[in-house]
Motif scaffolding. Structure first.
Motif, PDB file in Angstrom:
ATOM      1  N   UNK A   1      10.082   5.940  -4.652  1.00 47.84           N
ATOM      2  CA  UNK A   1       9.073   5.385  -5.559  1.00 47.84           C
ATOM      3  C   UNK A   1       8.753   6.358  -6.685  1.00 47.84           C
ATOM      4  N   UNK A   2       8.676   7.657  -6.360  1.00 39.43           N
ATOM      5  CA  UNK A   2       8.330   8.616  -7.414  1.00 39.43           C
ATOM      6  C   UNK A   2       9.536   9.149  -8.178  1.00 39.43           C
ATOM      7  N   UNK A   3      10.752   8.606  -7.917  1.00 36.55           N
ATOM      8  CA  UNK A   3      11.914   8.864  -8.775  1.00 36.55           C
ATOM      9  C   UNK A   3      11.903   7.962 -10.007  1.00 36.55           C
TER      10      UNK A   3
ATOM     11  N   UNK B   1       0.788  -1.231   0.000  1.00 39.10           N
ATOM     12  CA  UNK B   1       0.000   0.000   0.000  1.00 39.10           C
ATOM     13  C   UNK B   1       0.820   1.282   0.000  1.00 39.10           C
ATOM     14  N   UNK B   2       2.127   1.209   0.279  1.00 40.37           N
ATOM     15  CA  UNK B   2       2.915   2.439   0.442  1.00 40.37           C
ATOM     16  C   UNK B   2       3.881   2.701  -0.710  1.00 40.37           C
ATOM     17  N   UNK B   3       3.674   2.088  -1.848  1.00 40.65           N
ATOM     18  CA  UNK B   3       4.581   2.259  -2.985  1.00 40.65           C
ATOM     19  C   UNK B   3       4.238   3.559  -3.721  1.00 40.65           C
TER      20      UNK B   3
ATOM     21  N   UNK C   1       8.541   6.916  -0.700  1.00 34.60           N
ATOM     22  CA  UNK C   1       8.867   5.588  -0.182  1.00 34.60           C
ATOM     23  C   UNK C   1      10.188   5.130  -0.791  1.00 34.60           C
ATOM     24  N   UNK C   2      11.198   4.788   0.020  1.00 31.85           N
ATOM     25  CA  UNK C   2      12.485   4.366  -0.548  1.00 31.85           C
ATOM     26  C   UNK C   2      12.387   2.985  -1.182  1.00 31.85           C
ATOM     27  N   UNK C   3      13.096   2.791  -2.277  1.00 31.88           N
ATOM     28  CA  UNK C   3      13.149   1.495  -2.946  1.00 31.88           C
ATOM     29  C   UNK C   3      14.276   0.690  -2.301  1.00 31.88           C
ATOM     30  N   UNK C   4      13.903  -0.305  -1.516  1.00 28.07           N
ATOM     31  CA  UNK C   4      14.868  -1.053  -0.712  1.00 28.07           C
ATOM     32  C   UNK C   4      15.908  -1.757  -1.573  1.00 28.07           C
TER      33      UNK C   4
ATOM     34  N   UNK D   1       2.789  22.317   4.521  1.00 27.36           N
ATOM     35  CA  UNK D   1       1.961  21.316   5.181  1.00 27.36           C
ATOM     36  C   UNK D   1       2.067  19.931   4.574  1.00 27.36           C
ATOM     37  N   UNK D   2       2.751  19.801   3.435  1.00 27.04           N
ATOM     38  CA  UNK D   2       2.937  18.498   2.800  1.00 27.04           C
ATOM     39  C   UNK D   2       4.295  17.926   3.194  1.00 27.04           C
ATOM     40  N   UNK D   3       4.425  16.590   3.123  1.00 25.72           N
ATOM     41  CA  UNK D   3       5.663  15.933   3.512  1.00 25.72           C
ATOM     42  C   UNK D   3       6.301  15.227   2.317  1.00 25.72           C
ATOM     43  N   UNK D   4       7.606  15.405   2.180  1.00 21.39           N
ATOM     44  CA  UNK D   4       8.400  14.692   1.187  1.00 21.39           C
ATOM     45  C   UNK D   4       9.864  14.904   1.540  1.00 21.39           C
ATOM     46  N   UNK D   5      10.727  13.948   1.214  1.00 25.41           N
ATOM     47  CA  UNK D   5      12.142  14.125   1.530  1.00 25.41           C
ATOM     48  C   UNK D   5      12.790  15.189   0.649  1.00 25.41           C
ATOM     49  N   UNK D   6      12.163  15.503  -0.494  1.00 25.06           N
ATOM     50  CA  UNK D   6      12.669  16.575  -1.339  1.00 25.06           C
ATOM     51  C   UNK D   6      11.886  17.857  -1.076  1.00 25.06           C
TER      52      UNK D   6
END
Length: 460
Positions: free
Chosen positions: A291-293, A274-276, A280-283, A361-366
């Motif tokens: 995931x969105x890269x 559900x979190x892809x 979300x990091x690609x392990x 208010x949004x979250x993302x590592x970038x």
């Protein structure tokens, strides 16, 4: 509140809404796709000094050496030689045509990183039916659900005139996400994470994708919010062989999120993932891409504000046939820090620069993403990603080439650099595979892409 002030507020609010609500263009504006613009909306003419040539139709015929579907692509320009090479010593001379990410790579690897520049060739092309659909989309396509999707578009670029009329960065984002890459494909390719010392472990898989957006028998009404279906089966190494991933990629992922399932061959179980999405990091890639890269950028754009910065001339990876040549071995291609520049080809092209800034208010590592989208194909050639401190963190590059059997512009290799970790991930390597991308296979029936098929097909 005065009547005048109320009127001004209403007009201002309307002005902010109009680009989202009405992106389609007039018939006279769309007619430019048959005159001074290419069918995808790029400027046909070259630049002032001739270093970027006129677009004259692109590369539409395979070279004689190309004999059958799935064959590795022979280089159609074997006689081309390097015009000049950009290095850390002379990069200031070429600063205007380098991206910030390229400059950062020169700073990180001053002794080894370089950019070999070749003659610019505008090889991008697409089938006539895709051109026709793109022309039709120009007068009908609209952003949907506050820009989180596209409606009234199908089988072509939704907003080919985005750089000429609306100048809307969100439309350009969707042009990349929905760009032409065939209808159905099967390919075998490898990916890996390359460590600081150059060590790597390959993961090889068979991948299949059905681009529902380009189903020749479909229509805008029949899409049912489904962009494409994707299947991947791991072939090597043995400890991972048999594992599989299935993705149902929706067009508007705010309205209906993508669905993903994974199959573990050891446990023989299919599980929902559900979190892809988003960051979300690609392990499997040591977390070096999110995931969105994947595919340079994908999924819902809703966490960022997208702004069109302008059209610029930049050196980008283009016509990269040496990277996927069977003579190119992975051990020679994968250097510590970056791929071996010997196998890369860069050309000067016009690119649309689109900047995405993380919404409050949004979250993302970038915190920010800067896309350089090649004007002819709407493919994101490079993307610079910034961390929460506003510092350049990651640099993604798509080593583009023309898949002339379609024809279409897509990637021969995607590379994801982490400037802070001094590591990088590589996706879509195929030079050592027995066969490469095959677009000739018949489209499977819909049940082929159901979760129930994963256990049956995901065998060691």
């Amino acid at each position: 509140m005065s009547t005048l002030r109320k009127t001004l507020i209403a007009l201002t609010s309307l002005a902010l809404v109009v680009p989202i609500a009405n992106a389609k263009v007039s018939s006279s504006e769309a007619a430019r796709l048959k005159t001074d613009l290419t069918p995808f909306g790029a400027v046909r003419a070259g630049n002032s000094d001739g270093s970027i040539p006129e677009w004259t139709g692109g590369l539409t015929t395979p070279p004689p050496e190309y004999q059958e579907p799935g064959q590795h692509h022979p280089n159609p320009f074997p006689e081309d030689e390097v015009l000049y090479t950009v290095t850390s010593q002379n990069m200031e001379k070429y600063a205007d045509i380098l991206t910030e990410g390229q400059k950062a790579l020169f700073a990180a690897y001053p002794e080894t990183y370089r950019v070999p520049v070749y003659q610019s060739r505008r090889t991008h092309a697409a089938p006539d039916w895709v051109y026709k659909n793109t022309f039709d989309n120009a007068t009908t396509a609209e952003l949907a659900n506050k820009g989180n999707g596209v409606k009234k578009a199908y089988g072509g670029i939704p907003f080919p005139l985005a750089a000429q009329t609306s100048k809307d960065g969100l439309e350009m984002y969707w042009n990349h996400v929905t760009r032409w890459r065939g209808v159905y494909l099967v390919r075998r390719a490898s990916e890996t994470a390359v460590q600081r010392n150059g060590d790597y472990n390959l993961v090889t898989s068979q991948q299949e994708a059905y681009f529902n957006f380009y189903n020749p028998k479909g229509s805008a009404k029949s899409l049912d919010n489904m962009l494409f279906y994707y299947l991947s089966f791991v072939k090597a190494p043995p400890r991972l062989a048999g594992g599989a991933v299935l993705v149902h990629e929706t067009l508007d992922q705010v309205k209906k999120p993508r669905k993903a399932w994974g199959y573990n061959a050891g446990q023989r179980r299919v599980r929902r993932a559900p979190t892809l999405a988003y960051d979300t990091p690609i392990a499997a890639m040591d977390g070096l891409r999110t995931a969105d890269d994947t595919d340079m950028i994908n999924g819902s754009p809703d966490r960022f504000e997208w702004k069109y910065v302008g059209t610029e001339e930049k050196l980008i990876p283009y016509n990269n046939y040496m990277i996927s040549d069977p003579a190119t071995k992975y051990k020679d291609l994968l250097w510590a820090g970056h791929i071996n520049p010997k196998f890369a080809r860069y050309e000067k092209h016009r690119v649309h620069v689109v900047e995405g800034t993380l919404k409050k208010g949004k979250r993302h590592i970038y915190s920010k993403r800067v896309m350089y989208i090649e004007e002819d194909s709407w493919s994101a050639a490079t993307i610079d990603q910034y961390d929460g401190r506003g510092e350049l963190w990651r640099v993604s590059m798509a080593y583009l080439k023309n898949f002339y059997e379609l024809p279409s512009t897509w990637t021969s290799l995607d590379v994801f650099h982490d400037l802070q970790a001094r590591r990088y991930a590589v996706q879509s390597m195929d030079s050592e595979e027995s066969a490469t991308t095959d677009f000739s296979q018949p489209i499977p029936k819909s049940r082929y892409f159901k979760p129930s098929s994963l256990r049956r097909r995901g065998t060691r």
